[in-house]
Design an enzyme around this catalytic site. Structure first.
Site, PDB file in Angstrom:
ATOM      1  CG  ASP A  74      -0.036  -0.083   2.522  1.00  0.00           C
ATOM      2  OD1 ASP A  74       0.200  -1.209   2.989  1.00  0.00           O
ATOM      3  OD2 ASP A  74       0.442   0.952   3.018  1.00  0.00           O
TER       4      ASP A  74
ATOM      5  CG  ASP B 208       1.489   4.861   5.694  1.00  0.00           C
ATOM      6  OD1 ASP B 208       0.919   3.917   6.277  1.00  0.00           O
ATOM      7  OD2 ASP B 208       1.910   5.861   6.289  1.00  0.00           O
TER       8      ASP B 208
HETATM    9  N1  ADE Z   1       2.345  -2.982   6.813  1.00  0.00           N
HETATM   10  C1  ADE Z   1       1.823  -2.941   5.568  1.00  0.00           C
HETATM   11  N2  ADE Z   1       1.450  -1.679   5.254  1.00  0.00           N
HETATM   12  C2  ADE Z   1       1.757  -0.905   6.324  1.00  0.00           C
HETATM   13  C3  ADE Z   1       1.629   0.467   6.600  1.00  0.00           C
HETATM   14  N3  ADE Z   1       1.100   1.314   5.723  1.00  0.00           N
HETATM   15  N4  ADE Z   1       2.047   0.918   7.810  1.00  0.00           N
HETATM   16  C4  ADE Z   1       2.597   0.053   8.711  1.00  0.00           C
HETATM   17  N5  ADE Z   1       2.728  -1.259   8.495  1.00  0.00           N
HETATM   18  C5  ADE Z   1       2.325  -1.742   7.313  1.00  0.00           C
END
Ligand code: ADE
Length: 287
Positions: free
Chosen positions: A211, A213
């Site tokens: 992703d 974030d």
């Molecule tokens: N693991 C996978 N995506 C994450 C994210 N955006 N923040 C923290 N841990 C994660």
């Protein structure tokens, strides 16, 4: 192939995708001075290599990152004789380069966790171990070159911001982490990496970006991901992104085959004797 529970060379601590197809598998329960590891450990062979696999989050993913018994997990691996830990993990991307689906061979971390047991040296002897270059350069190199060879979108080197979780970051935190020089963000590399160092083990973390974030926004018209208030192409409104666990799991599942292929291609290339200095990490560190 016989196992004497002391001659396993490679340990994998991970989740789905990292559970490669081992032969002659058995589950072993390891007792440690720190309590129970996350799960039973699967030991088996892959080609002529003996491999141990441990689900970091336990059976059915019951353990959140802050509740994992990292010391027990690393101790258990050491007990099995493991010299090299592979640590595949899912992360968020903090830059346009570390986009969804990209693999990153991690070479630095910034620790933002709190309250985790991060040393085996809790009293008596004190261990001030160097973490200037925390990851094994030779195994990292093998992962990168193998990733390129099998056609993966893989980046050599990246700074992993390790947050405590289990919550995801605020938008302000996410942007701050990117400004700090973070490339990816996750919740588990610390203290696994430093505990492996205290056991003189090689440690290499292969991160899959699941992703972006929440630092970025996306234009619903152009599909472009960017940082800003309006679309850099059509100048229309853009939608701030929000990471969700559904997105993380969906991307992770899409990358399972590639992760498995990467690990399976690296294992036969691990020489019994590496030229790295990881087995000397603790030299001179005990006070
Ligand atoms: N693991 C996978 N995506 C994450 C994210 N955006 N923040 C923290 N841990 C994660």
């Amino acid at each position: 192939m016989n196992f004497n529970n002391k001659d396993i060379e490679i340990g994998i601590i991970g989740g789905s995708g990292a559970d490669i197809d081992l032969q002659d598998v058995k589950d072993v329960k390891i007792y440690t001075p720190y309590g129970a590891p996350s799960d039973l450990i699967k030991i088996g062979k892959f080609g002529n290599k003996k491999v141990a696999f441990l689900e970091r989050h336990g059976p059915k993913h019951i353990l959140p990152p802050h509740s994992i018994n990292y010391r027990a997990n690393i101790w258990a691996m050491k007990e099995l004789g493991v010299k090299r830990i592979f640590s595949p993990c899912a992360v968020g991307g903090l830059t346009p380069k570390t986009d969804k689906g990209v693999f990153v061979v991690v070479d630095q971390y910034i620790d933002r966790t709190y309250g985790r047991k991060q040393t085996f040296y809790d009293g008596g002897e004190v261990c001030h171990i160097s973490q200037a270059d925390p990851f094994c350069p030779e195994i990292n190199d093998l992962f990168y070159k193998t990733g390129v060879d099998i056609g993966l979108n893989i980046i050599k080197g990246g700074t992993y911001i390790c947050v405590n979780g289990p919550r995801f970051s605020t938008r302000a935190e996410s942007r701050m982490f990117a400004q700090w020089g973070g490339d990816i963000i996750g919740m588990t590399v610390f203290p696994e990496v430093v505990l492996a160092a205290e056991m003189n083990m090689c440690y290499s973390s292969i991160a899959t970006v699941t992703d972006l974030d929440c630092w970025a926004s996306e234009c619903p018209n152009c599909g472009i991901v960017m940082y800003g208030d309006k679309c850099s192409k059509c100048e229309g409104p853009i939608k701030p992104m929000v990471v969700s666990i559904e997105e993380v799991i969906e991307t992770m599942n899409q990358n399972t085959d590639n992760l498995r292929k990467l690990i399976e291609n690296v294992i036969p290339k691990i020489p019994s004797e590496l030229g790295c200095q990881c087995s000397h990490r603790k030299d001179g560190a005990i006070f």
